[in-house]
Scaffold this motif. Structure first.
Motif, PDB file in Angstrom:
ATOM      1  N   THR A 294      97.302  66.809 -19.955  1.00 48.46           N
ATOM      2  CA  THR A 294      96.850  66.762 -18.569  1.00 48.46           C
ATOM      3  C   THR A 294      96.702  68.191 -18.065  1.00 48.46           C
ATOM      4  N   ALA A 295      95.573  68.509 -17.471  1.00 48.00           N
ATOM      5  CA  ALA A 295      95.326  69.857 -16.958  1.00 48.00           C
ATOM      6  C   ALA A 295      95.861  69.975 -15.527  1.00 48.00           C
ATOM      7  N   PRO A 296      95.953  71.202 -14.998  1.00 47.37           N
ATOM      8  CA  PRO A 296      96.409  71.382 -13.609  1.00 47.37           C
ATOM      9  C   PRO A 296      95.510  70.663 -12.613  1.00 47.37           C
ATOM     10  N   GLU A 297      96.095  70.312 -11.475  1.00 44.68           N
ATOM     11  CA  GLU A 297      95.341  69.647 -10.416  1.00 44.68           C
ATOM     12  C   GLU A 297      94.223  70.564  -9.894  1.00 44.68           C
ATOM     13  N   PRO A 298      93.063  70.009  -9.560  1.00 44.53           N
ATOM     14  CA  PRO A 298      91.982  70.820  -8.983  1.00 44.53           C
ATOM     15  C   PRO A 298      92.359  71.336  -7.596  1.00 44.53           C
ATOM     16  N   LEU A 299      91.632  72.362  -7.150  1.00 49.82           N
ATOM     17  CA  LEU A 299      91.879  72.952  -5.837  1.00 49.82           C
ATOM     18  C   LEU A 299      91.197  72.178  -4.722  1.00 49.82           C
ATOM     19  N   VAL A 300      90.214  71.363  -5.044  1.00 51.09           N
ATOM     20  CA  VAL A 300      89.547  70.527  -4.049  1.00 51.09           C
ATOM     21  C   VAL A 300      89.762  69.067  -4.423  1.00 51.09           C
ATOM     22  N   ASP A 301      89.683  68.190  -3.433  1.00 48.26           N
ATOM     23  CA  ASP A 301      89.872  66.781  -3.721  1.00 48.26           C
ATOM     24  C   ASP A 301      88.596  66.005  -3.409  1.00 48.26           C
ATOM     25  N   TYR A 302      88.583  64.770  -3.853  1.00 47.46           N
ATOM     26  CA  TYR A 302      87.452  63.874  -3.718  1.00 47.46           C
ATOM     27  C   TYR A 302      87.918  62.744  -2.797  1.00 47.46           C
ATOM     28  N   ALA A 303      87.315  62.621  -1.639  1.00 50.54           N
ATOM     29  CA  ALA A 303      87.746  61.620  -0.663  1.00 50.54           C
ATOM     30  C   ALA A 303      87.523  60.210  -1.213  1.00 50.54           C
ATOM     31  N   GLU A 304      88.486  59.314  -0.913  1.00 52.87           N
ATOM     32  CA  GLU A 304      88.392  57.959  -1.459  1.00 52.87           C
ATOM     33  C   GLU A 304      87.140  57.238  -0.980  1.00 52.87           C
ATOM     34  N   ASP A 305      86.786  57.397   0.285  1.00 51.67           N
ATOM     35  CA  ASP A 305      85.592  56.697   0.770  1.00 51.67           C
ATOM     36  C   ASP A 305      84.332  57.204   0.073  1.00 51.67           C
ATOM     37  N   ALA A 306      84.305  58.505  -0.236  1.00 52.67           N
ATOM     38  CA  ALA A 306      83.154  59.052  -0.958  1.00 52.67           C
ATOM     39  C   ALA A 306      83.108  58.513  -2.386  1.00 52.67           C
ATOM     40  N   LEU A 307      84.259  58.447  -3.038  1.00 59.04           N
ATOM     41  CA  LEU A 307      84.303  57.908  -4.397  1.00 59.04           C
ATOM     42  C   LEU A 307      83.836  56.455  -4.413  1.00 59.04           C
ATOM     43  N   ARG A 308      84.307  55.680  -3.457  1.00 58.79           N
ATOM     44  CA  ARG A 308      83.918  54.275  -3.418  1.00 58.79           C
ATOM     45  C   ARG A 308      82.405  54.133  -3.235  1.00 58.79           C
ATOM     46  N   ALA A 309      81.852  54.942  -2.362  1.00 59.49           N
ATOM     47  CA  ALA A 309      80.409  54.868  -2.139  1.00 59.49           C
ATOM     48  C   ALA A 309      79.638  55.362  -3.363  1.00 59.49           C
ATOM     49  N   ASP A 310      80.066  56.495  -3.926  1.00 58.67           N
ATOM     50  CA  ASP A 310      79.334  57.090  -5.046  1.00 58.67           C
ATOM     51  C   ASP A 310      79.399  56.213  -6.292  1.00 58.67           C
ATOM     52  N   SER A 311      80.534  55.524  -6.492  1.00 60.46           N
ATOM     53  CA  SER A 311      80.706  54.727  -7.707  1.00 60.46           C
ATOM     54  C   SER A 311      80.281  53.279  -7.530  1.00 60.46           C
ATOM     55  N   SER A 312      79.950  52.860  -6.315  1.00 57.25           N
ATOM     56  CA  SER A 312      79.606  51.474  -5.969  1.00 57.25           C
ATOM     57  C   SER A 312      80.764  50.519  -6.212  1.00 57.25           C
ATOM     58  N   LEU A 313      81.999  51.002  -6.053  1.00 55.14           N
ATOM     59  CA  LEU A 313      83.175  50.163  -6.236  1.00 55.14           C
ATOM     60  C   LEU A 313      83.172  49.028  -5.215  1.00 55.14           C
ATOM     61  N   LEU A 314      83.414  47.822  -5.683  1.00 57.83           N
ATOM     62  CA  LEU A 314      83.365  46.666  -4.797  1.00 57.83           C
ATOM     63  C   LEU A 314      84.526  46.664  -3.815  1.00 57.83           C
ATOM     64  N   ASP A 315      84.275  46.128  -2.637  1.00 59.77           N
ATOM     65  CA  ASP A 315      85.326  46.009  -1.637  1.00 59.77           C
ATOM     66  C   ASP A 315      86.498  45.206  -2.209  1.00 59.77           C
ATOM     67  N   GLY A 316      87.698  45.715  -1.973  1.00 58.23           N
ATOM     68  CA  GLY A 316      88.884  45.017  -2.442  1.00 58.23           C
ATOM     69  C   GLY A 316      89.355  45.434  -3.808  1.00 58.23           C
ATOM     70  N   VAL A 317      88.506  46.116  -4.584  1.00 57.37           N
ATOM     71  CA  VAL A 317      88.922  46.598  -5.900  1.00 57.37           C
ATOM     72  C   VAL A 317      89.673  47.910  -5.716  1.00 57.37           C
ATOM     73  N   ALA A 318      90.898  47.963  -6.225  1.00 57.05           N
ATOM     74  CA  ALA A 318      91.744  49.135  -6.028  1.00 57.05           C
ATOM     75  C   ALA A 318      91.400  50.249  -7.001  1.00 57.05           C
ATOM     76  N   LEU A 319      91.607  51.493  -6.579  1.00 56.33           N
ATOM     77  CA  LEU A 319      91.539  52.620  -7.503  1.00 56.33           C
ATOM     78  C   LEU A 319      92.732  52.563  -8.447  1.00 56.33           C
ATOM     79  N   VAL A 320      92.599  53.168  -9.602  1.00 53.82           N
ATOM     80  CA  VAL A 320      93.683  53.180 -10.583  1.00 53.82           C
ATOM     81  C   VAL A 320      94.102  54.611 -10.868  1.00 53.82           C
ATOM     82  N   GLY A 321      95.275  54.759 -11.473  1.00 48.00           N
ATOM     83  CA  GLY A 321      95.777  56.070 -11.850  1.00 48.00           C
ATOM     84  C   GLY A 321      96.627  56.682 -10.760  1.00 48.00           C
TER      85      GLY A 321
END
Length: 456
Positions: free
Chosen positions: A258-285
């Motif tokens: 596992t590498a060090p954590e990045p200096l910037v983060d990715y907002a959950e709402d942006a990830l959901r929109a960008d990945s087309s994750l369905l409503d109600g499906v939880a992120l993992v990890g």
């Protein structure tokens, strides 16, 4: 050419030539240059010829379509190498892109024909419109804008098999080392942070993929006669695949980096929109979202050999096979990761089933120094073109050939730049490029070449 007046001149030139660049991109998209073996490779050759003609028209005096052999001795796909040698004492920049594309997939999933470029609003849709024919057009545009004012040497290298794993890439680099040697290498095959905010890719995950096969019987048997005492291979495979992640969704294969954590983060709402994750499906990890995408391993089942339901009979399936794709954190040795995955699969074989792991492809991760002179020049060029500072990002995907570039040209500075954005949907249906962002990419590359010509 870097003062404010000169920047304004370049910006105006880019705007003037961009309609023609868009037309060139549309012409390239119309060529179905899929490099997968199941498709007609004459289209890849036609794509190479079209790119060669465009680069010759952009004032590069040396243009060749070349090939090298794959490891099995068969010819690789055609690649275009176009050069303008450096003036005495000036540096040389190698500009990379690829002309081949992914298969279009299910036509019904597309809103437009994959190989008919279609503009909707500010986006141009079509297979390869973003990945990576937009990269070719970015190079082409920068060369046209600078024209005779180009103060450095330039070599444009456009390969034809990147989407097929670049099997002849290393041999090509070694065979044509003298043609490709450069002080700075620009790989225009990544993504920007979002519309209006550029990015420089400073890390890429590595790759291991291959096949896992489970066997439980010598041949299929009646599911009623033997079901209850004998478990089918599909179920066994499913139970085995389930061991690859822990209950939180982190990869459970021991020994991975596992590498060090990045200096910037990715907002959950942006990830959901960008990945087309369905409503109600939880992120993992666990950890930050950016860390999960860039700094930790990921593992996915990307294919299963299975009997179609319409052809299924009442038998217990004797064997089942899946293709796995594992992304590796920077710092991970791919051979060690492949071995660790194989050991995990064999060790966790359900009910004593025979398990076989076969590694198909491996690729090293990439981690760029953030403080090099070339990186500083790129930051300035991007900030000037967009009017906002670029973000240093990692990318969860892999570009394994960058490791080959580093090994063959160890003294070259490598910059990984973006022509895509989070909604480009590279490899998927409805792939597109944002035309306004592509125009900024052209300007940024012209500015970068001007700055490099002045010396790093």
């Amino acid at each position: 050419m870097t003062n404010e007046t000169q920047v304004g001149v370049l910006r105006e030139r880019v705007a003037q030539i961009f309609p023609a660049l868009q037309s060139d991109l549309e012409a390239l998209v119309r060529i179905p240059s899929v490099s997968a073996a199941a498709f007609d490779q004459a289209h890849v050759a036609a794509g190479a010829q079209a790119v060669a003609e465009l680069l010759a028209g952009a004032g590069l005096p040396e243009v060749q379509v070349l090939r090298a052999n794959k490891p099995d001795g068969t010819p690789g796909a055609p690649a275009v190498v176009a050069r303008r040698p450096a003036p005495e004492g000036a540096p040389t920049v190698l500009l990379y892109a690829h002309l081949d594309v992914q298969p279009p997939g299910d036509p019904a999933a597309w809103n437009t024909d994959p190989f008919t470029p279609t503009q909707v609003g500010e986006r141009l849709y079509g297979r390869g419109a973003a990945d990576d024919k937009a990269g070719i057009v970015a190079h082409l545009g920068a060369l046209r804008v600078l024209g005779d004012e180009l103060g450095c040497g330039v070599t444009v290298f456009v390969e034809g098999e990147e989407e097929d794993g670049s099997p002849s890439f290393r041999a090509f680099l070694e065979e044509y080392r003298d043609l490709l040697a450069a002080d700075v290498i620009v790989v225009a095959d990544s993504t920007n942070w979002k519309i209006g905010v550029p990015a420089l890719t400073t890390s890429l995950r590595g790759l291991v993929d291959g096949y896992v096969e489970v066997e439980v019987l010598e041949h299929a048997v009646h599911s009623g006669m033997f079901g209850g005492a004998v478990l089918d291979a599909y179920t066994v495979l499913a139970r085995l695949v389930a061991t690859l992640h822990d209950d939180g969704g982190d990869v459970a294969v021991a020994g991975l980096v596992t590498a060090p954590e990045p200096l910037v983060d990715y907002a959950e709402d942006a990830l959901r929109a960008d990945s087309s994750l369905l409503d109600g499906v939880a992120l993992v990890g666990t950890g930050s979202i950016a860390g999960r995408l860039w700094s930790k391993p990921a593992l996915a089942v990307i294919g299963i050999d299975a009997t179609p339901t319409a052809q299924a009979s009442n038998t217990i399936t004797p064997r089942a096979k899946a293709k796995l794709s594992m992304r590796l954190a920077p710092g991970q040795d791919p051979a060690a990761a492949a071995e660790a995955l194989g050991e995990h699969l064999v060790k966790n074989a359900p009910f004593g089933a025979r398990v076989t792991w076969t590694t198909k492809e491996t690729g090293k991760a990439f981690l760029a120094p953030g403080d090099s002179a070339a990186m500083a020049a790129a930051r300035w060029a991007f900030a000037t073109a967009w009017g906002t500072d670029p973000v240093d990002i990692g990318v969860g995907g892999s570009i394994p050939f960058i490791a080959d570039l580093l090994e063959v040209f160890p003294d070259a500075a490598i910059l990984v730049t973006g022509v895509e954005d989070p909604d480009s949907r590279a490899h998927g249906a409805n792939e597109s490029v944002h035309l306004g962002e592509l125009q900024k990419v052209v300007l940024a590359e012209a500015l970068l070449l001007s700055r490099v010509a002045q010396g790093l």
